[in-house]
Design an enzyme around this catalytic site. Structure first.
Site, mmCIF file in Angstrom:
data_model
loop_
_atom_site.group_PDB
_atom_site.id
_atom_site.type_symbol
_atom_site.label_atom_id
_atom_site.label_comp_id
_atom_site.label_asym_id
_atom_site.label_seq_id
_atom_site.Cartn_x
_atom_site.Cartn_y
_atom_site.Cartn_z
ATOM 1 N N GLY A 304 0.832 -1.193 0.000
ATOM 2 C CA GLY A 304 0.000 0.000 0.000
ATOM 3 C C GLY A 304 0.862 1.236 0.000
ATOM 4 N N VAL A 309 4.103 -5.352 3.137
ATOM 5 C CA VAL A 309 4.022 -6.313 4.232
ATOM 6 C C VAL A 309 4.545 -7.660 3.742
ATOM 7 C CG1 VAL A 309 2.517 -7.495 5.868
ATOM 8 C CG2 VAL A 309 2.047 -5.130 5.224
ATOM 9 N N LYS A 323 5.823 -5.232 8.412
ATOM 10 C CA LYS A 323 5.446 -4.082 7.584
ATOM 11 C C LYS A 323 6.663 -3.179 7.431
ATOM 12 C CE LYS A 323 2.431 -0.988 9.139
ATOM 13 N NZ LYS A 323 1.124 -0.374 9.452
ATOM 14 N N ASP A 423 -9.078 5.426 11.885
ATOM 15 C CA ASP A 423 -8.991 4.757 10.581
ATOM 16 C C ASP A 423 -9.633 3.371 10.645
ATOM 17 O OD1 ASP A 423 -8.403 4.812 7.908
ATOM 18 O OD2 ASP A 423 -6.334 4.152 8.113
#
Length: 607
Positions: A304, A309, A323, A423
């Site tokens: 992303g 990851v 990550k 989030d």
């Protein structure tokens, strides 16, 4: 006789010879060390030996007043006079210093009761004055745990700084004989002048009593087998030899059994290793460690804007998700924020941070590995090419929704400070092998006081489609814990909307239109056009939809608290009433005129 047993016997004979010729001579220690082997509460904790002793060891193992103990989290505890318990971080036996800290991050609250006058421990006096300032002062040395939204507390030690504060709108309210770093770093350093064992330690020798009946006279003597992991076994030579012979015979007969048992024990130890992270801080790894854990980043799990990851292994059976963050502007703040937030919380519905890497410009976060990816995988529309939705029942979706709500409840009410996630979305709800949900990605989270209900923010944060109106613009109200409720409501409606049977009339509808369509069907008392597979599914769908609609009300005070959301999801849904229509234009345009927007007190976030 099998070859494996013969091999075991041969190894036993060699071991016995080695024991008699090498090990036995090393065990001829004086009887003053009986039962006084090196100890520690946990593997990475400080080594404990004279003048310190654990509470369960004989009194001659330590000097009077140097008793330590292990708490339930295996931390090493020193209890100072007037019952002031602090965690031991380090013991320097050469310089005769002990370093302590308070796990509650407010050591001053305990030091106010401390009296070292009758103790063996002394402190290097460097007086520090605390000032109470009624307005924010552009000056460092703030003691966060003593302040509030109405005032700040500063720790001052230098003469010039004292004059600066005395001439301003600040009030001196206490002076302590501790250094300034004690308050700012939550650390206390003490030394002990008696017993004088530092000279023994500096020469690589042990220190102990001359006679264990006279517990004040100390003496240096040669050190043998004092490394961590090897205990001192001061037994009489005859007893040692006899016992060793019996042990070798038993060892020979049961070696095959013990080898398999050792493997099982190792597995238990490794599993307990991660469980112990509930009580300790995440481990720091180097970038070389990260490459080794991920086998040179061999298996990618996802990618992303934040980074990539990878799947990794800490051991043969312990898998993790690593990550690796991109080196981009602002990423350092999110990295620090995530470690500082998730590193201090432990809940069954919050992903566990195992460790992190901060090696130069390279940064990475290491989480427990969850094999079922995220919730997004299971709530895709039925028209999608994937069949993931057909693999999970409505009852399991209800379980995921309730677990997620309990995780948010813990963040809002179960921690020392309230944690606002900002989030909440399907991609940030990971699922373990039993499809139990775990909230992840705390890069945007903020800490705030539990006594207040709103938080100031300098910029909007979150994901479009899940952001509460007040986060996008202060014209819609004040940001608070109710902003997470809005995001959770959108997640619930996403669960329901993902199962809608699409047709030519709804295929091209926008996300908002689809959600408004759900409300209209409920308002008319009609069943939602959703695939039902088992009896009772319709009740679950209706409950999830109604709770979701309550959560996305435009007025923050019209939304339920997370505790109320949990109660609604735990019930059977039969008494739930439909919320006001959150999609009506009047509800959106008249927001600023609502009296509800004035009920929340604004507070500053806790850094």
């Amino acid at each position: 006789m099998s070859k494996s047993l013969i091999s075991v016997l041969e190894m036993s004979i060699f071991t016995s010879l080695l024991f008699f010729l090498v090990i036995c001579p090393l065990l001829s220690l004086e009887d003053r060390l009986e039962g006084c082997e090196d100890s520690w509460c946990k593997n990475d904790g400080p080594i404990i030996h004279f003048p310190f002793r654990l509470r369960n060891q004989p009194k001659h193992c330590g000097y009077p007043g140097f008793e330590l103990q292990c708490n339930n989290q295996n931390d090493t505890i020193l209890e100072l006079p007037l019952s002031v318990p602090l965690i031991v971080e380090e013991i320097d036996y050469v310089s005769q210093q002990i370093h302590l800290y308070d796990p509650n991050e407010c050591i001053i609250a305990k030091l106010s009761k401390l009296n070292l006058s009758q103790s063996n421990f002394k402190i290097f006096e460097n007086p520090t004055v605390l000032f109470n300032c009624s307005i924010p002062y552009d000056y460092g040395n703030v003691v966060p745990c003593l302040g509030s939204s109405r005032y700040q507390v500063h720790a001052v030690s230098s003469t010039m700084s004292l004059l600066y504060f005395l001439s301003g709108p600040c009030t001196k309210f206490h002076q302590y004989p501790y250094s300034q770093s004690t308050f700012l770093e939550n650390r206390l350093q003490l030394n002990w002048p008696i017993p004088l064992c530092g000279n023994c330690e500096s020469k690589g020798m042990d220190c102990g009593f001359v006679d264990k009946t006279k517990l004040l006279e100390t003496h240096c003597f040669n050190r043998t087998m004092t490394q961590k992991g090897i205990t001192k076994q001061p037994l009489l030579a005859g007893v040692i030899l006899g016992t060793a012979l019996v042990c070798i015979i038993v060892f020979s007969l049961y070696q095959l059994y013990l080898s398999s048992k050792n493997e099982r024990d190792s597995r238990v130890i490794l599993e307990k290793f991660l469980e112990d992270y509930k009580a300790i801080r995440p481990t720091r790894y180097s970038y070389a460690d990260i490459k080794k854990i991920t086998v040179d980043f061999n298996e990618k799990l996802g990618e992303g804007s934040y980074g990539t990851v990878y799947k990794g292994k800490l051991s043969r059976e312990i898998y993790v998700a690593v990550k690796v963050l991109r080196d981009s502007k602002g990423k350092g703040e999110e990295f620090i924020n995530e470690i500082g937030t998730i590193g201090r919380i432990h809940h069954v519905n919050v992903v566990r941070l195992v460790g992190f890497c901060a090696d130069g410009f390279r940064r990475a976060l290491i989480y427990e590995y969850l094999p079922n990816d995220s919730l997004e995988r299971f709530i895709l529309p039925m028209s999608s090419s994937t069949n993931s939705v057909s693999l999970i029942s409505w009852n399991k979706l209800q379980h995921i929704a309730l677990g997620t709500a309990r995780g948010i409840e813990y963040l809002h009410q179960g921690c020392d400070q309230q944690i606002l996630h900002f989030d909440i979305k399907p991609q940030n709800i990971l699922l373990d092998h039993n499809l139990n949900p775990k909230i992840c990605d705390f890069g945007l989270a903020k800490l705030c006081s539990k006594e207040k209900s709103a938080v100031t923010m300098t910029a909007a944060r979150g994901t479009i489609g899940y952001i509460a109106p007040e986060v996008l613009s202060r014209n819609f109200g004040k940001v608070s814990h109710k902003s997470d409720i809005y995001s959770f409501g959108m997640l619930l409606l996403e669960m329901v909307g993902g199962r809608i049977k699409t047709n030519s009339k709804t295929n091209n509808h926008s996300k908002v239109s689809s959600l408004e369509w759900i409300y209209r069907d409920l308002e008319k008392g009609e069943e939602l056009q959703i695939r039902i597979e088992e009896e009772g599914d319709g009740t679950i769908v209706r409950k999830l939809a109604i709770v979701g609609l309550w959560c996305i009300q435009w007025h923050p005070n019209d939304r339920p608290s997370i505790k109320e959301v949990v109660q609604m999801l735990e019930g059977d849904g039969s008494h739930l009433n439909l919320s006001p229509n959150p999609f009506m234009a009047t509800n959106m345009s008249n927001f600023n005129s609502s009296p509800h927007t004035e009920d929340l007190d604004v507070i500053l976030e806790i850094e």
